[in-house]
Design an enzyme around this catalytic site. Sequence first.
Site, PDB file in Angstrom:
ATOM      1  N   PRO A   1     -58.488 -85.422 -36.919  1.00  0.00           N
ATOM      2  CA  PRO A   1     -59.104 -85.208 -37.736  1.00  0.00           C
ATOM      3  C   PRO A   1     -59.532 -86.078 -38.643  1.00  0.00           C
ATOM      4  O   PRO A   1     -59.013 -85.875 -39.611  1.00  0.00           O
ATOM      5  CB  PRO A   1     -58.929 -83.123 -38.405  1.00  0.00           C
ATOM      6  CG  PRO A   1     -57.986 -82.972 -38.254  1.00  0.00           C
ATOM      7  CD  PRO A   1     -57.115 -84.275 -37.635  1.00  0.00           C
TER       8      PRO A   1
ATOM      9  N   SER B   1     -62.515 -88.066 -40.534  1.00  0.00           N
ATOM     10  CA  SER B   1     -63.042 -87.468 -41.460  1.00  0.00           C
ATOM     11  C   SER B   1     -64.444 -88.912 -41.901  1.00  0.00           C
ATOM     12  O   SER B   1     -65.344 -88.687 -42.160  1.00  0.00           O
ATOM     13  CB  SER B   1     -62.891 -86.646 -42.714  1.00  0.00           C
ATOM     14  OG  SER B   1     -61.728 -87.446 -43.458  1.00  0.00           O
ATOM     15  N   GLY B   2     -63.990 -89.830 -42.234  1.00  0.00           N
ATOM     16  CA  GLY B   2     -64.307 -91.151 -42.498  1.00  0.00           C
ATOM     17  C   GLY B   2     -64.058 -91.386 -43.525  1.00  0.00           C
ATOM     18  O   GLY B   2     -64.381 -92.357 -44.631  1.00  0.00           O
ATOM     19  N   GLY B   3     -62.746 -90.304 -44.226  1.00  0.00           N
ATOM     20  CA  GLY B   3     -62.662 -90.522 -45.982  1.00  0.00           C
ATOM     21  C   GLY B   3     -61.274 -91.384 -45.457  1.00  0.00           C
ATOM     22  O   GLY B   3     -60.388 -91.598 -44.937  1.00  0.00           O
ATOM     23  N   ILE B   4     -60.637 -92.158 -46.849  1.00  0.00           N
ATOM     24  CA  ILE B   4     -59.505 -92.877 -47.144  1.00  0.00           C
ATOM     25  C   ILE B   4     -58.209 -91.913 -46.565  1.00  0.00           C
ATOM     26  O   ILE B   4     -57.008 -92.737 -46.387  1.00  0.00           O
ATOM     27  CB  ILE B   4     -59.312 -93.300 -48.756  1.00  0.00           C
ATOM     28  CG1 ILE B   4     -58.400 -94.652 -48.094  1.00  0.00           C
ATOM     29  CG2 ILE B   4     -58.501 -92.070 -49.496  1.00  0.00           C
ATOM     30  CD1 ILE B   4     -58.528 -95.601 -49.714  1.00  0.00           C
TER      31      ILE B   4
ATOM     32  N   SER C   1     -57.129 -89.276 -43.986  1.00  0.00           N
ATOM     33  CA  SER C   1     -57.210 -89.321 -42.785  1.00  0.00           C
ATOM     34  C   SER C   1     -56.985 -90.637 -42.414  1.00  0.00           C
ATOM     35  O   SER C   1     -56.741 -91.631 -41.680  1.00  0.00           O
ATOM     36  CB  SER C   1     -58.562 -88.565 -42.046  1.00  0.00           C
ATOM     37  OG  SER C   1     -59.364 -88.996 -42.622  1.00  0.00           O
TER      38      SER C   1
ATOM     39  N   CYS D   1     -21.441 -90.877 -49.774  1.00  0.00           N
ATOM     40  CA  CYS D   1     -22.707 -90.507 -50.109  1.00  0.00           C
ATOM     41  C   CYS D   1     -22.661 -90.076 -51.936  1.00  0.00           C
ATOM     42  O   CYS D   1     -22.917 -91.344 -52.439  1.00  0.00           O
ATOM     43  CB  CYS D   1     -23.240 -89.263 -49.632  1.00  0.00           C
ATOM     44  SG  CYS D   1     -25.205 -89.904 -49.184  1.00  0.00           S
TER      45      CYS D   1
ATOM     46  N   LYS E   1     -15.255 -84.238 -48.997  1.00  0.00           N
ATOM     47  CA  LYS E   1     -15.762 -84.440 -49.778  1.00  0.00           C
ATOM     48  C   LYS E   1     -15.859 -83.911 -51.527  1.00  0.00           C
ATOM     49  O   LYS E   1     -15.662 -82.715 -51.003  1.00  0.00           O
ATOM     50  CB  LYS E   1     -17.252 -84.468 -49.379  1.00  0.00           C
ATOM     51  CG  LYS E   1     -18.572 -85.340 -50.784  1.00  0.00           C
ATOM     52  CD  LYS E   1     -19.645 -85.328 -49.811  1.00  0.00           C
ATOM     53  CE  LYS E   1     -21.091 -85.454 -51.071  1.00  0.00           C
ATOM     54  NZ  LYS E   1     -22.679 -85.446 -49.759  1.00  0.00           N
TER      55      LYS E   1
ATOM     56  N   GLU F   1     -22.823 -89.982 -42.726  1.00  0.00           N
ATOM     57  CA  GLU F   1     -22.636 -88.821 -42.655  1.00  0.00           C
ATOM     58  C   GLU F   1     -22.571 -87.627 -41.815  1.00  0.00           C
ATOM     59  O   GLU F   1     -23.261 -87.856 -41.607  1.00  0.00           O
ATOM     60  CB  GLU F   1     -22.618 -88.039 -44.249  1.00  0.00           C
ATOM     61  CG  GLU F   1     -22.649 -86.941 -44.809  1.00  0.00           C
ATOM     62  CD  GLU F   1     -23.008 -87.025 -46.121  1.00  0.00           C
ATOM     63  OE1 GLU F   1     -22.383 -86.155 -47.148  1.00  0.00           O
ATOM     64  OE2 GLU F   1     -24.022 -87.718 -46.906  1.00  0.00           O
TER      65      GLU F   1
END
Length: 707
Positions: A358, A360-363, A365, A175, A114, A45
């Site tokens: 950045p 951070s050590g968390g899930i 990032s 579409c 269309k 499209e």
Amino acid sequence: MGHLTTLATCSLNQWALDFEGNAERIIESIRIAKAAGASLRVGPELEVTGYGCLDHFLEGDTYLHAWEMFARILNNEECQDIILDIGMPVTHKNVRYNCRVICLNRKILLIRPKMWLANDGNYREMRYFTPWARPRYTEMYYLPRMISEISGQTQVLFGDAVVSTPDSCIGAETCEELFTPDSPHIPMGLDGVEVVTNSSGSHHELRKLHTRIELIRNATLQHGGIYLYSNQQGCDGDRLYYDGCAMIIVNGKVVAQGSQFSLKDVEVVTAIVDLEDVRSFRFAPSRGLQAVSVTKSYQRVEASKSLSKNGEMIHPGIGPSREIQVHYHTPEEEIALGPACWLWDYLRRSGTSGFFLPLSGGIDSCATATIVHSMCRLVIEACENGDRQVITDVQKITKDPTFIPTTPQELANRIFHTCFMGTENSSSETRSRAKEFAEAIGAYHVDLNMDSLVTAVRELFTFVTNKKPRFQVHGGTKTENLALQNIQARLRMVLAYLFAQLLPWVRGFEGGLLVLGSANVDECLRGYLTKYDCSSADINPIGGISKTDLKRFIAYARDQFDIPILHDFLTATPTAELEPITKEYVQSDEADMGMTYDELSVFGRLRKVEKCGPYSMFTKLLHLWYPRLTPSEIATKTKNFFWYYAINRHKQTTLTPSYHAEQYSPDDNRYDLRPFLYPRFSWPWKKIDSALEQIEKVKAEQEKKVQ
């Protein structure tokens, strides 16, 4: 078996307003289709301009340049002797339309506008175009002079018509028309159209492909026919990723399927089909009775080229393409592939030198970094396969004309930079996880402490006001506690942009980096983030993905990518680490929010997808969560969700542009249009309280009867 024909459909990685690049990719797809012996080629499209031009569709230049590129295609020697179905915007009688232009041998056969426009969710087609609301009606369109000089035509048919070849009949739908209850392919099929083309700009959402394929299969399963589905693929300059998956279906059976996620700019899917199979399928008497009851036929435009070759093609080694098993990616694979391809397109077209995150050590990032690693894996695979476009893009990004990476880690070390921004509130566990993970994926990692910056800002405030804010665990108020957390979060954003601009310079490289955000869809929905903190970035690959899905993705990546350190991210308690850790207190995201991430996903779906207000949400949750939770607990959680959603709604107006992956995304940009200043929910609260009283009354009466 005398009517065998090869048909081609394609997925193109078009870019909004990249007129010349788009035209070249269209021409390349035609080259490939012709080399495969195809007699018909179908494209996505609005492929000439790119689908995501948005308000540029209101500009006359867009339509002028579309015709200029179409003229280039129409007059190209390699684009002859094949029927072409090409998507572009067209103005007719000063009205803008989203059109299919069907041509053959420098002649335009039909311009088909269309009829049903996509106008919900991410789409605002009626802002730019007008639907052609006149079924089976046509009129004449006067061609621009640049086209007349090539085609020798001054006018062509415009409207809802079909193309008749010497051996078959072709109809086009676009579409959204496939998704409507009374799709055009139904009356077309009853009127003898045997080949239906569908050209789409359909975006990726997790778990969406199954719905799309079922609709496409059903388009021919009831009354037979050949269906060619084409789709855009890639990021064309916005939040959406178009996930390709071009297909060819015959009588409800998928005989060819393209890739759903790919770094290729051009992918052509072909199949050999037998027109006689359609005719045999349509011999059912009920279909015949409905066909003869059609009161108005489609106007047919004659095309001189047959779809099948002259004479019978009988050869023991040549026959129709057989039905194939449709391939579906798991949600975890979709997260690994979709955002990764989106990131690559954004990086190679932005002119920047890589990404900064950045870490951070968390899930969250970690998930963002893992997606970048997945992107690097896809790039390496393409380089190994000799994909010249990908190799050229790598060398352009790194500004090294000889650089061809051989491992994902080697590529990441050049283009991916991470940084752990620690404070006195950070744990040694998160710091070491971030460092070890960055090493595993090859990122260039920086580790720093920012306590001096936090202290400087805090002391500045004390100097000006003569008041020293304290954390709540040290005797401060909630107001002080929140302000001290926000200082850390916002300083991280400032540092992120500083390092993103200067780290390449430090390493002797040119250019700057795109800053990646890592706030998931549930935190955005709840507003559990600081406005303009390190979640404020250039782009965010996980901003439309739930925490629940991210955890499953990390578990998948741990095993599939062989990164054992990811297990530590999965088992760690989610925490912002913005408050001091004591023996009695460790900050926890879910405790702070007052609800779990799984519960947030349910709230999000009920709010957006099922369109629930507070009262209807409460009544639905009674059935979903009782007896795990009491009616009173459900009422409290419902009120809390809407309360925090309302007071944090302003944050969603400034969310980092995110990859759209989830139906309940709160993205304020076009997708989730709601006020950002709410009144108190006084009346819905009263309705919930009244319902609770009735529930408690019924419960008391039942208990009394038992006694």
